[in-house]
Design a protein around this motif. Structure first.
Motif, mmCIF file in Angstrom:
data_model
loop_
_atom_site.group_PDB
_atom_site.id
_atom_site.type_symbol
_atom_site.label_atom_id
_atom_site.label_comp_id
_atom_site.label_asym_id
_atom_site.label_seq_id
_atom_site.Cartn_x
_atom_site.Cartn_y
_atom_site.Cartn_z
ATOM 1 N N ASP A 39 0.867 -1.173 0.000
ATOM 2 C CA ASP A 39 0.000 0.000 0.000
ATOM 3 C C ASP A 39 0.905 1.223 0.000
ATOM 4 O O ASP A 39 1.779 1.349 0.866
ATOM 5 C CB ASP A 39 -0.889 -0.011 1.253
ATOM 6 C CG ASP A 39 -1.901 1.128 1.264
ATOM 7 O OD1 ASP A 39 -1.525 2.268 0.923
ATOM 8 O OD2 ASP A 39 -3.065 0.892 1.635
ATOM 9 N N VAL A 40 0.713 2.127 -0.959
ATOM 10 C CA VAL A 40 1.598 3.296 -1.059
ATOM 11 C C VAL A 40 1.523 4.180 0.184
ATOM 12 O O VAL A 40 2.427 4.978 0.449
ATOM 13 C CB VAL A 40 1.299 4.144 -2.320
ATOM 14 C CG1 VAL A 40 1.687 3.398 -3.578
ATOM 15 C CG2 VAL A 40 -0.163 4.587 -2.352
ATOM 16 N N ASN A 41 0.430 4.056 0.973
ATOM 17 C CA ASN A 41 0.293 4.873 2.174
ATOM 18 C C ASN A 41 0.717 4.160 3.452
ATOM 19 O O ASN A 41 0.687 4.762 4.522
ATOM 20 C CB ASN A 41 -1.154 5.370 2.325
ATOM 21 C CG ASN A 41 -1.359 6.712 1.649
ATOM 22 O OD1 ASN A 41 -0.416 7.488 1.515
ATOM 23 N ND2 ASN A 41 -2.580 6.990 1.206
ATOM 24 N N GLU A 42 1.062 2.873 3.364
ATOM 25 C CA GLU A 42 1.498 2.160 4.566
ATOM 26 C C GLU A 42 2.815 1.413 4.395
ATOM 27 O O GLU A 42 3.555 1.232 5.348
ATOM 28 C CB GLU A 42 0.423 1.143 5.006
ATOM 29 C CG GLU A 42 -0.639 1.723 5.885
ATOM 30 C CD GLU A 42 -1.423 0.643 6.620
ATOM 31 O OE1 GLU A 42 -2.258 1.032 7.452
ATOM 32 O OE2 GLU A 42 -1.220 -0.561 6.396
ATOM 33 N N SER A 43 3.080 0.973 3.188
ATOM 34 C CA SER A 43 4.248 0.109 2.987
ATOM 35 C C SER A 43 5.558 0.863 3.142
ATOM 36 O O SER A 43 5.693 2.011 2.707
ATOM 37 C CB SER A 43 4.211 -0.509 1.588
ATOM 38 O OG SER A 43 3.171 -1.450 1.484
ATOM 39 N N GLU A 71 11.705 3.762 -3.579
ATOM 40 C CA GLU A 71 12.373 4.678 -2.651
ATOM 41 C C GLU A 71 11.748 6.079 -2.737
ATOM 42 O O GLU A 71 11.512 6.722 -1.711
ATOM 43 C CB GLU A 71 13.862 4.733 -2.977
ATOM 44 C CG GLU A 71 14.638 5.873 -2.346
ATOM 45 C CD GLU A 71 14.798 5.725 -0.846
ATOM 46 O OE1 GLU A 71 15.006 6.758 -0.178
ATOM 47 O OE2 GLU A 71 14.717 4.585 -0.345
ATOM 48 N N VAL A 72 11.478 6.551 -3.968
ATOM 49 C CA VAL A 72 10.914 7.893 -4.160
ATOM 50 C C VAL A 72 9.525 7.983 -3.511
ATOM 51 O O VAL A 72 9.205 8.951 -2.802
ATOM 52 C CB VAL A 72 10.835 8.243 -5.661
ATOM 53 C CG1 VAL A 72 10.069 9.553 -5.875
ATOM 54 C CG2 VAL A 72 12.235 8.353 -6.260
ATOM 55 N N ILE A 73 8.680 6.973 -3.735
ATOM 56 C CA ILE A 73 7.323 6.959 -3.167
ATOM 57 C C ILE A 73 7.387 6.950 -1.641
ATOM 58 O O ILE A 73 6.680 7.707 -0.961
ATOM 59 C CB ILE A 73 6.537 5.735 -3.685
ATOM 60 C CG1 ILE A 73 6.243 5.892 -5.187
ATOM 61 C CG2 ILE A 73 5.232 5.553 -2.910
ATOM 62 C CD1 ILE A 73 5.678 4.637 -5.849
ATOM 63 N N ARG A 101 2.869 14.606 -6.532
ATOM 64 C CA ARG A 101 3.997 14.674 -5.599
ATOM 65 C C ARG A 101 5.170 13.786 -6.016
ATOM 66 O O ARG A 101 6.315 14.048 -5.665
ATOM 67 C CB ARG A 101 3.533 14.295 -4.193
ATOM 68 C CG ARG A 101 2.672 15.389 -3.549
ATOM 69 C CD ARG A 101 1.934 14.880 -2.323
ATOM 70 N NE ARG A 101 2.837 14.323 -1.310
ATOM 71 C CZ ARG A 101 2.416 13.709 -0.201
ATOM 72 N NH1 ARG A 101 1.111 13.589 0.024
ATOM 73 N NH2 ARG A 101 3.288 13.235 0.664
ATOM 74 N N VAL A 102 4.872 12.715 -6.740
ATOM 75 C CA VAL A 102 5.940 11.808 -7.177
ATOM 76 C C VAL A 102 6.228 12.069 -8.651
ATOM 77 O O VAL A 102 5.686 11.416 -9.543
ATOM 78 C CB VAL A 102 5.561 10.329 -6.949
ATOM 79 C CG1 VAL A 102 6.673 9.403 -7.421
ATOM 80 C CG2 VAL A 102 5.246 10.078 -5.482
ATOM 81 N N LYS A 137 10.758 10.035 -13.560
ATOM 82 C CA LYS A 137 10.663 9.364 -14.856
ATOM 83 C C LYS A 137 10.322 7.875 -14.728
ATOM 84 O O LYS A 137 9.803 7.265 -15.657
ATOM 85 C CB LYS A 137 11.975 9.516 -15.630
ATOM 86 C CG LYS A 137 13.182 8.863 -14.961
ATOM 87 C CD LYS A 137 14.451 9.050 -15.778
ATOM 88 C CE LYS A 137 15.661 8.446 -15.082
ATOM 89 N NZ LYS A 137 15.556 7.019 -14.830
ATOM 90 N N ASP A 138 10.610 7.289 -13.557
ATOM 91 C CA ASP A 138 10.337 5.858 -13.382
ATOM 92 C C ASP A 138 8.885 5.567 -13.012
ATOM 93 O O ASP A 138 8.497 4.409 -12.883
ATOM 94 C CB ASP A 138 11.261 5.265 -12.320
ATOM 95 C CG ASP A 138 12.673 5.066 -12.852
ATOM 96 O OD1 ASP A 138 12.861 5.203 -14.078
ATOM 97 O OD2 ASP A 138 13.589 4.783 -12.063
ATOM 98 N N LEU A 139 8.081 6.629 -12.808
ATOM 99 C CA LEU A 139 6.640 6.406 -12.658
ATOM 100 C C LEU A 139 6.053 6.337 -14.063
ATOM 101 O O LEU A 139 5.490 7.284 -14.592
ATOM 102 C CB LEU A 139 5.988 7.532 -11.842
ATOM 103 C CG LEU A 139 4.517 7.291 -11.454
ATOM 104 C CD1 LEU A 139 4.363 6.038 -10.616
ATOM 105 C CD2 LEU A 139 3.948 8.498 -10.708
#
Length: 899
Positions: free
Chosen positions: A515-519, A592-594, A613-614, A617-619
């Protein structure tokens, strides 16, 4: 210090530190003086001070460390903190480690958490000088198969031809390398090819000339040398191949002959687990656990957990056979763990049932001679350790330590002439010195002989038992933190992670998808907020830079369950989250960026907020689809199917956001401007099905997380189907029914030209390897489709520790046909043609010819009603023999075949 010798300083250190650890009785003082005198006489005081220094550094810097081997028998080592366990408590003899007769130097093996080993090598390099410290080189040699392939490449022969020749060379038995000459003697097809094919003859002749030669270099897994003067006074040095680490150019035996002492710095994963668990406990429960001071190792919850067989993640105790024995044993003290660690190996394993019987029936404990009680009381009167053999020779046959050590080495090498000499010496000593009768000596020798070769060093067993207890203690008392640490350590092992996650579920611990908000970047323990005024999700208020630990809420620090694992606490809850680095195709950089952006600026409010916010280029399409499909964006409230269908819209929005900084004026060429107030819009689309979600999770995480596609069928068939995790408890050579999703298949053509299959299935509890021999494969070949649910009828292996299943029947399953199959099995129809009792005898390629007559003789000695099958490689051959399958028969077969 200046003005003092190493001997003086060592003695001062011992007498300063030992009283802080144990009471200085006359026995303790005499033992200390005795050890210090021998150490000084041998000139090893600097060695003890050096080892004490770097072990001390590890403990001061929270680097988990343990020392194994005979050093645990030294009171001096205990005083200096080299070992943490009192040798007087475990009755460990110092002489097994160091004695006046021993010509070789002492050997203190240090194990460190594998993720901190490099830190330890960096410390000693800084302390003693970069020109004085190096790791030890090893040389890889050309083995039989490799030599054939390498020579074939040099000769320009086709790879397929060289590979064909190489594969005709059988593998060697454990501890004995196969040679090309031995292969020619054992393998008729290789011999035939050699005689009839000129190319094959030239290839094999030249390969024999280079066989055994050094082929490449690498680094010893543990060996480090620390020199008193620059290393080049003793050995040439070099950089490791393709790296910056310095290694010796002499391998470990030569480097010692050159005057350097090899130190062992071994990296152990279980110590990393311990280290992570202790760290997580401190951050989440506010408790600093000192795992080095759990003495007297008597925690009731720990032993109850082991007796239930809940051993996954516990050092040395988590194997299937070991778990079964622990449930029978019901351990209650550290000596039980020691004995199991020592006995669970070939040879001594036969004594496990007797140990269990004596443990559960104390009145049956007896000693062959009253003098043996002094050193066998902790092992219930059984000879369990190598030390027991040595002490028996010393106390009952009048040996000194030099003679006892020669006795041990001679027995270990199993040289008949030497064995005969030692037997004669032992009998004479036991009669003249021990005053024992011939019958008593015969009985003693029968007990000693098997253990002299295979016996485990008692000091080694005590060291391992303590680490086993430490891991078991943390699992029993801090289950969520411990299982998080296990998942972090094993995150790269796709076969182990599902088993660990199932264990978490059994313990009542939820493991959720990323989860992008917990992991974090790795697995992490998440403490749920339960105050009704707060959000229902956890807040990352504290975490380390690696993101490998835990989320901490601002209103709770105590999260330990106050009831048995598996029950829910109404006020305190936690779960474990998959890490972002565990998502395939995402990439460590974007993970790492997230993580870093969320850590610095708070949670992402929605998908649009994440994209704004993110800006990286890797997104891209690949990483975005991975986040969607594995469920990492589920917390934003949109279904995975909808997000995936809108991936192009989302990518266009990302492109607009990335171009925003350059869009302060109208485009010169397009004469248009970008709408900076643009909002992300998602077109309506179908939701993802449950099957699609699970398929994506398996694809991107390596396993099913939110649920399992086999759950429903497994519930239907629970009355006939054994969960894979329970397979080890079914015994050897038993008929069973299992099932699962077919995870992988590998078809192989046997030498006789027939097809067979190796397959792996996964149910909700774990994975299992299947072996499908040609006859069965012929009738079931349409079943073996990856991703399909299957039910299998088969027999477990006769070999302890071999958890493969030999398949006899297999059925493709559906929710519709499963109930019917259950009914058939309950009335025995599915077994009708295969219910005959049988015994599988596994014989290595290199022994089938030379041992055939001996095997036949054994089978003829034990007539019964069980059909014998001989298994050689991928062939299963039914014989005309019928046997009773008794333990006596198994023991004789093992002595003939080996293993």
């Amino acid at each position: 210090p200046e003005g003092k010798t190493a001997d003086q300083y060592l003695r001062e250190q011992v007498y300063e530190k030992l009283p802080k650890r144990i009471e200085m009785t006359e026995e303790v003082k005499n033992r200390s003086d005795y050890e210090l005198d021998i150490i000084a006489k041998k000139g090893y005081s600097p060695y003890f001070l050096t080892v004490a220094d770097y072990i001390g550094y590890a403990r001061e810097h929270n680097i988990m460390v343990t020392t194994r081997g005979s050093a645990a028998g030294s009171l001096v080592s205990f005083a200096l903190g080299i070992v943490m366990d009192n040798p007087l408590f475990f009755k460990l003899p110092f002489e097994r480690f160091l004695n006046p007769f021993r010509p070789s130097p002492p050997d203190i093996d240090a194990d460190f958490a594998d993720d901190r080993r490099d830190d330890m090598i960096a410390y000693v390099t800084q302390k003693y000088g970069a020109d004085k410290v190096a790791q030890i080189i090893t040389f890889g040699t050309m083995m039989a198969r490799g030599a054939v392939r390498d020579v074939g490449r040099a000769l320009g022969y086709p790879y397929s031809f060289c590979d064909q020749v190489a594969k005709l060379i059988p593998f060697g038995a454990q501890g004995f390398h196969m040679t090309i000459q031995k292969a020619l003697d054992l393998e008729p097809e290789l011999k035939k090819l050699y005689e009839k094919n000129d190319q094959a003859r030239r290839l094999l002749d030249l390969a024999q000339k280079v066989e055994g030669c050094a082929r490449h270099t690498s680094m010893h897994a543990a060996g480090v040398v620390i020199a008193p003067t620059p290393l080049t006074d003793f050995t040439p040095v070099q950089y490791e191949v393709g790296g910056e680490k310095v290694t010796t150019q002499y391998e470990m035996h030569a480097v010692e002959a050159a005057g350097l002492l090899k130190m062992d710095f071994l990296g152990i994963r279980n110590l990393s687990i311990l280290g992570h668990a202790v760290e997580i406990i401190e951050k989440t429960a506010g408790k600093k656990i000192d795992v080095y001071n759990l003495y007297p190792w008597d925690d009731k919850k720990t032993y109850e957990m082991l007796a239930r067989g809940e051993t996954i993640g516990v050092f040395q105790l988590s194997g299937s056979g070991m778990t079964r024995y622990l449930k029978e044993l019901i351990p209650t003290n550290i000596f039980d763990i020691m004995a199991m660690v020592a006995l669970f190996r070939p040879g001594p394993m036969e004594s496990i049932p007797e140990y269990i019987h004596r443990k559960n029936n104390p009145e049956t404990i007896q000693y062959e001679d009253p003098r043996m009680k002094e050193y066998l009381d902790q092992s219930l009167g059984l000879i369990v350790y190598q030390d027991d053999v040595l002490l028996t020779a010393i106390n009952l046959a009048g040996y000194n330590w030099e003679e006892a050590d020669k006795f041990r080495k001679a027995m270990g090498k199993k040289i008949p002439e030497e064995m005969a000499k030692q037997k004669e010496k032992f009998y004479k000593g036991a009669k003249d010195f021990g005053k024992l009768s011939d019958a008593k000596i015969d009985k003693l020798w029968e007990r000693i002989e098997p253990f002299a070769a295979y016996g485990f060093n008692k000091a080694h067993a005590s060291s391992y038992a303590v680490v086993a207890y430490q891991t078991a203690y943390l699992k029993a008392n801090y289950p969520v933190q411990f299982m998080t640490a296990v998942l972090i350590a094993e995150s790269g092992d796709i076969d182990k992670v599902p088993e660990i996650i199932h264990e978490c579920e059994r313990m009542g611990i939820k493991v959720l998808p990323p989860d992008v908000n917990e992991s974090f970047k790795n697995f992490a323990m998440i403490l749920d907020e339960v105050d009704s005024q707060l959000s229902s999700r956890a807040s990352p208020l504290e975490a380390d830079d690696e993101g490998s630990l835990s989320h901490i809420t601002d209103n709770r620090t105590e999260i330990l369950p106050r009831q048995p694992a598996g029950q829910n606490d109404n006020t305190i809850q936690s779960h474990i989250r998959f890490g972002l680095n565990g998502i395939k195709n995402l990439g460590e950089h974007i993970a790492e960026v997230i993580y870093r952006e969320r850590k610095e600026n708070g949670k992402y409010k929605n998908l649009e907020d994440l994209i704004k916010r993110v800006q990286d280029k890797d997104l891209n399409k690949k990483s975005l689809e991975s986040l969607i499909k594995c469920g990492a964006l589920d917390s934003f409230g949109e279904d995975r199917g909808v997000l995936l269908a809108n991936s192009e819209n989302i990518l266009l929005f990302i492109k607009q956001i990335h171009e925003k900084p350059n869009a302060n004026q109208n485009s010169l060429f397009l004469n248009t401007s970008i709408d900076l107030s643009a909002k992300l819009k998602l077109a309506p689309a179908a939701n993802a099905t449950e099957t699609e979600k699970l398929t994506w999770e398996k694809e991107l995480l390596g396993l099913y997380v939110t649920s399992h596609p086999f759950t429903e069928i497994q519930n239907i068939m629970k009355n006939v189907m054994i969960p894979i995790k329970d397979l080890p408890g079914q015994g050897r050579g038993q008929w069973i029914v299992v099932g699962g999703m077919i995870d992988a298949t590998k078809k192989k053509i046997t030498r006789s030209g027939k097809a067979m299959m190796f397959a792996k299935i996964l149910d909700t509890t774990g994975g299992l390897e299947l072996l499908v021999f040609p006859k069965t494969y012929e009738t079931t070949k349409d079943v073996w489709v990856e991703g399909s649910p299957v039910c299998v009828v088969g027999r477990t292996s006769e070999e302890e520790g071999d958890d493969k299943l030999f398949v006899e029947k297999a059925y493709l399953l559906t929710k519709e046909n499963a109930p019917m199959l259950v009914r058939q099995m309950l009335v025995g129809q599915s077994f009708s043609a295969k219910r005959e009792e049988s015994v599988d005898v596994i014989v290595p390629h290199d022994k089938i010819k030379i041992k055939a007559d001996e095997i036949k003789n054994v089978l003829a000695k034990f007539p019964g009603d069980k059909v014998v099958y001989i298994i050689v490689g991928d062939k299963k051959i039914k014989t005309s023999y019928k046997v009773d399958g008794s333990e006596a028969m198994s023991a004789e077969l093992k002595s003939v075949i080996g293993g």
